[in-house]
Design an enzyme around this catalytic site. Structure first.
Site, short mmCIF file in Angstrom:
data_model
loop_
_atom_site.label_atom_id
_atom_site.label_comp_id
_atom_site.label_asym_id
_atom_site.label_seq_id
_atom_site.Cartn_x
_atom_site.Cartn_y
_atom_site.Cartn_z
N VAL A 12 2.54 -12.31 14.41
CA VAL A 12 1.71 -11.25 14.99
C VAL A 12 0.44 -11.82 15.62
CG1 VAL A 12 0.30 -9.23 14.39
CG2 VAL A 12 2.64 -9.42 13.54
N LYS A 36 -0.56 -26.19 11.17
CA LYS A 36 -0.20 -25.24 12.23
C LYS A 36 -1.23 -25.27 13.34
CE LYS A 36 1.71 -21.12 11.16
NZ LYS A 36 1.83 -19.71 10.73
N THR A 124 -0.08 -5.27 8.48
CA THR A 124 0.36 -4.04 7.81
C THR A 124 -0.34 -3.99 6.46
OG1 THR A 124 2.47 -4.25 8.93
CG2 THR A 124 2.40 -2.80 6.99
N GLU A 154 0.58 -3.06 13.99
CA GLU A 154 1.44 -3.70 15.00
C GLU A 154 2.90 -3.29 14.76
OE1 GLU A 154 0.80 -5.47 17.79
OE2 GLU A 154 2.95 -5.14 17.95
N PHE A 252 19.28 2.18 15.80
CA PHE A 252 19.31 1.83 14.37
C PHE A 252 20.47 2.51 13.65
CE2 PHE A 252 15.48 -0.13 15.44
CZ PHE A 252 15.16 -1.03 14.43
N CYS A 263 9.32 -7.73 7.16
CA CYS A 263 8.65 -6.42 7.20
C CYS A 263 9.38 -5.32 6.42
CB CYS A 263 8.45 -6.00 8.65
SG CYS A 263 7.25 -7.05 9.48
P1 NAD Z 1 2.89 -14.91 9.16
O1 NAD Z 1 3.11 -15.28 7.74
O2 NAD Z 1 3.83 -15.38 10.20
O3 NAD Z 1 1.44 -15.37 9.61
C1 NAD Z 1 0.29 -15.15 8.85
C2 NAD Z 1 -0.70 -16.27 9.16
O4 NAD Z 1 -1.93 -15.96 8.53
C3 NAD Z 1 -0.26 -17.62 8.60
O5 NAD Z 1 -0.28 -18.59 9.63
C4 NAD Z 1 -1.31 -17.94 7.53
O6 NAD Z 1 -1.57 -19.32 7.39
C5 NAD Z 1 -2.50 -17.19 8.06
N1 NAD Z 1 -3.54 -16.91 7.06
C6 NAD Z 1 -3.39 -16.50 5.78
N2 NAD Z 1 -4.58 -16.33 5.20
C7 NAD Z 1 -5.51 -16.64 6.14
C8 NAD Z 1 -6.93 -16.64 6.15
N3 NAD Z 1 -7.66 -16.30 5.07
N4 NAD Z 1 -7.56 -17.01 7.29
C9 NAD Z 1 -6.86 -17.37 8.39
N5 NAD Z 1 -5.52 -17.38 8.43
C10 NAD Z 1 -4.85 -17.02 7.33
O7 NAD Z 1 2.79 -13.32 9.17
P2 NAD Z 1 3.25 -12.32 10.35
O8 NAD Z 1 4.72 -12.20 10.36
O9 NAD Z 1 2.52 -12.68 11.59
O10 NAD Z 1 2.68 -10.94 9.80
C11 NAD Z 1 1.29 -10.69 9.73
C12 NAD Z 1 1.08 -9.24 9.39
O11 NAD Z 1 1.63 -8.42 10.44
C13 NAD Z 1 1.79 -8.78 8.12
O12 NAD Z 1 1.01 -7.79 7.50
C14 NAD Z 1 3.07 -8.16 8.62
O13 NAD Z 1 3.58 -7.20 7.74
C15 NAD Z 1 2.61 -7.52 9.91
N6 NAD Z 1 3.67 -7.36 10.92
C16 NAD Z 1 4.57 -8.36 11.11
C17 NAD Z 1 5.56 -8.19 12.07
C18 NAD Z 1 6.60 -9.25 12.26
O14 NAD Z 1 7.62 -8.95 12.89
N7 NAD Z 1 6.41 -10.47 11.78
C19 NAD Z 1 5.60 -7.04 12.86
C20 NAD Z 1 4.62 -6.06 12.67
C21 NAD Z 1 3.66 -6.24 11.70
#
Ligand code: NAD
Length: 471
Positions: A12, A36, A124, A154, A252, A263
């Site tokens: 995201v 990363k 989320t 998102e 769906f 998610c």
């Molecule tokens: P992810 O695990 O891919 O990425 C999260 C990132 O945050 C990681 O790189 C991690 O190192 C970093 N992080 C953690 N703690 C941190 C901090 N204190 N400071 C800076 N960086 C930090 O997660 P994602 O899939 O991108 O999801 C993120 C959020 O968005 C979640 O809440 C998820 O539910 C929501 N979301 C995800 C999707 C999806 O399809 N992946 C879609 C919609 C919403």
């Protein structure tokens, strides 16, 4: 053009940062994952997401996008700080907000008195987290620091994240501060989509309710698929027939082994947890999760019935990622299924176009293959778990000839059962009657599920019509 800090550069955060930079804004991505950040600084895209790498490089070169591990280099000058950190399931099922709290603490120390910083919750986050973020910032920011909190959940789908961010179905903004929500809305002026401004709790709930509803549709059609298997109906046609009803719609409603990913599983669980905490009775959410888990078990049972035993067999697994066009293995059905197969004595040879590097760590007992043919070579059955489009382009006679037994269990109904049967495969889909059951003379008397098959049943109807009506 404004200055934006994006906290968390996962699926995201990275997509958010890249898209805002591409619109001309100055974006700094912050992550605690040093490796990363180093890869991103070198212009390397750490995730597989169609179209993302090109945009990433383009915007780094245009000097609109940079990455750091240092909040001080990103937050003080930012007009908007988007929190995009992970919110995984905690031990009790509720969302684990450790990463959110750590991010908020780090943001707080860099808020300034010079300008108002709008902190945007894009992760989320459970209902009420926006209030928590506001309270934490009030307590931990310096004297006189100016800020506002907006929830902007998102809705992107992995595999089409760039497209979804450019063309979302809607933009939801929630805040107790209407003008802050309207400021965030200005970032979305290039997007042609309805904009909904609500209070904080409602915006947070829209995200959970949306994911829970989509998961429910999947669970519903999968339950219908199980009933179709028992009663010799074809769930694919049932879904088409249902989807033509405008009140239902076609989306769906594809039966398969169920949902996975980062998610749906955690968000349904978190909503169930929130409901229980609030003394509600979330029985539908519980059923959705139970049906979803059953899908994995019944897929393995299907292989077991066809092979007699799994002990000593070789199973070719096609597809590991939780869905096509992503390398994400979080809660992927393939992980549970492969572990179950191995526990029952099978040897697994797997292939996935992009998820094998990550899978090697999680599945040390699996042999990873260069292509689907190599995986199938000498195997007793193919288990198709992820519907990668490339599986539709395969030379299936070559696959059949390489298999020790020409059995293909299709967990996503990717193939046409008649084509596969005509090619000499024993083919099983999800909620699809085995082709043998429909062809005179080929029908086994008893189906895989122990019930009489369509042909046997039709014969019985002809002989004893009232007997069947009475059933
Ligand atoms: P992810 O695990 O891919 O990425 C999260 C990132 O945050 C990681 O790189 C991690 O190192 C970093 N992080 C953690 N703690 C941190 C901090 N204190 N400071 C800076 N960086 C930090 O997660 P994602 O899939 O991108 O999801 C993120 C959020 O968005 C979640 O809440 C998820 O539910 C929501 N979301 C995800 C999707 C999806 O399809 N992946 C879609 C919609 C919403």
């Amino acid at each position: 053009m404004v200055s934006i800090a994006v906290i968390g550069t996962g699926y995201v955060g990275l997509c958010t940062g890249v898209i805002f930079a591409n619109q001309g804004h100055q974006v700094v991505g912050v992550d605690i994952d040093v490796a990363k950040v180093a890869r991103l600084q070198a212009g390397e895209c750490p995730i597989f997401e169609p179209g993302l790498e090109e945009l990433l490089l383009h915007n780094i070169r245009a000097q609109r996008l940079s990455f750091t591990t240092n909040y001080a280099a990103a937050v003080p000058q930012a007009d908007f700080v988007f929190i995009c950190v992970n919110t995984p399931a905690g031990p009790q099922g509720g969302a684990d907000l450790r990463f959110v709290r750590a991010a908020v603490r780090s943001i707080a120390t860099h808020l300034t008195v010079e300008h108002t910083t709008i902190v945007v919750n894009k992760s989320t986050m459970p209902i009420g987290t926006g209030d928590m973020v506001h309270t934490m910032l009030s307590e931990e920011a310096g004297e006189g620091a100016r800020f506002a909190v907006v929830s902007n959940p998102e809705f992107l789908r992995e595999g089409s994240a760039v497209h979804d961010m450019l063309c979302p179905d809607r933009v939801v903004l929630g805040s107790t501060d209407r003008s802050a929500a309207e400021s965030v809305a200005t970032l979305y002026t290039s997007v042609v989509a309805p904009l909904l401004i609500t209070d904080l709790h409602t915006a947070e709930m829209i995200k959970y309710a949306s994911n829970a509803f989509l998961a429910t549709r999947i669970a519903f059609i999968n339950e219908v698929a199980s009933i179709c298997e028992a009663l010799d109906a074809d769930v694919r046609q049932v879904a088409t027939g249902m989807g033509l009803d405008k009140r239902i719609g076609p989306h769906f409603l594809s039966a398969g082994i169920g949902f996975g990913g980062s998610c749906f599983p955690k968000d349904v669980k978190a909503l169930e947890f929130m409901a229980e905490e609030a003394n509600c009775h979330p029985q539908l959410l519980r059923a959705v999760q139970a049906i979803n888990h059953d899908g994995r078990r019944s897929f393995v049972r299907k292989l077991l019935r066809l092979l007699g035993t799994l002990d000593g067999t070789i199973i070719a697994v096609w597809g590991l990622a939780f869905k096509p066009n992503t390398d994400d293995l979080r809660e992927a059905p393939a992980l549970d299924i492969i572990r179950d197969l191995i526990a029952r004595g099978a040897t697994v040879r797997a292939y996935d176009p992009v998820a094998m590097d990550a899978a090697r760590v999680l599945l040390p007992a699996v042999t990873f293959c260069a292509d689907p043919y190599e995986a199938a070579s000498g195997a007793d059955a193919v288990a198709l778990i992820t519907e990668w489009p490339e599986f539709l382009e395969l030379d299936l006679p070559r696959v059949r000839d390489g298999l020790a037994r020409p059995i293909l269990v299709d967990g996503r109904n990717l193939y046409d059962p008649h084509t596969l049967t005509a090619l000499g495969f024993t083919y099983r889909g999800i909620g699809v009657p085995p082709v043998e059951a429909w062809e005179n003379g080929l029908a086994p008397l008893v189906a895989d599920n122990g019930r009489q098959t369509g042909a046997a049943k039709r014969e019985r109807i002809a002989r004893h019509p009232l007997d069947v009506v009475a059933n």
